[in-house]
Design a protein around this motif. Sequence first.
Motif, short mmCIF file in Angstrom:
data_model
loop_
_atom_site.label_atom_id
_atom_site.label_comp_id
_atom_site.label_asym_id
_atom_site.label_seq_id
_atom_site.Cartn_x
_atom_site.Cartn_y
_atom_site.Cartn_z
N ILE A 193 8.96 -143.78 39.98
CA ILE A 193 9.94 -144.80 39.67
C ILE A 193 11.22 -144.49 40.45
CG2 ILE A 193 11.37 -145.81 37.85
CD1 ILE A 193 8.06 -144.32 36.97
N ALA A 239 8.87 -149.24 41.94
CA ALA A 239 8.00 -148.08 41.76
C ALA A 239 6.82 -148.15 42.71
CB ALA A 239 7.50 -148.02 40.32
N SER A 240 6.19 -147.01 42.89
CA SER A 240 4.96 -146.94 43.66
C SER A 240 4.02 -145.96 42.97
CB SER A 240 5.22 -146.52 45.11
OG SER A 240 5.78 -145.23 45.16
N CYS A 241 2.75 -146.06 43.31
CA CYS A 241 1.74 -145.21 42.69
C CYS A 241 1.22 -144.22 43.72
CB CYS A 241 0.60 -146.06 42.16
SG CYS A 241 1.15 -147.22 40.87
N CYS A 286 -2.30 -148.03 37.49
CA CYS A 286 -0.90 -147.76 37.79
C CYS A 286 -0.25 -148.96 38.50
CB CYS A 286 -0.80 -146.49 38.64
SG CYS A 286 0.88 -146.07 39.13
N LYS A 287 -0.94 -149.49 39.51
CA LYS A 287 -0.39 -150.62 40.27
C LYS A 287 -0.18 -151.83 39.38
CE LYS A 287 -2.29 -149.24 44.70
NZ LYS A 287 -3.27 -149.53 45.75
N ARG A 340 8.45 -153.68 39.02
CA ARG A 340 9.32 -152.50 38.92
C ARG A 340 9.57 -151.95 40.31
NH1 ARG A 340 6.91 -148.57 34.35
NH2 ARG A 340 9.01 -147.79 34.47
N ALA A 397 2.92 -151.28 37.46
CA ALA A 397 4.11 -151.14 38.30
C ALA A 397 4.65 -152.49 38.78
CB ALA A 397 3.80 -150.25 39.50
N MET A 446 3.06 -142.59 38.72
CA MET A 446 3.93 -143.67 39.15
C MET A 446 5.28 -143.06 39.47
SD MET A 446 5.29 -147.14 37.19
CE MET A 446 3.66 -147.66 36.71
#
Length: 75
Positions: free
Chosen positions: A22, A48-50, A39-40, A46, A43, A20
């Motif tokens: 951030i 953020a991306s995976c 992860c998604k 947030r 996330a 992830m």
Amino acid sequence: MLMGVAADAQTYDPDYPVCMQIYGPVGYLDCRYGSLDQCKFLAVGRSASCIVNPYFTQKAPAVPHRSRRLDHGEG
């Protein structure tokens, strides 16, 4: 004269296939996810991306041991 310079070293944990990323003033990578879906899910909400971990070292599946059988037939 040596001057210390802060470097942003990103580390990828090779034991997990997904990281992830951030975003923010102190952005970082958190590589401890077993799947993109996991992860998604974590996330959500947030900044953020995976991503797929480029350094993931997938353990090779165990190869079944096959005994060699010698043919002693007449021929």
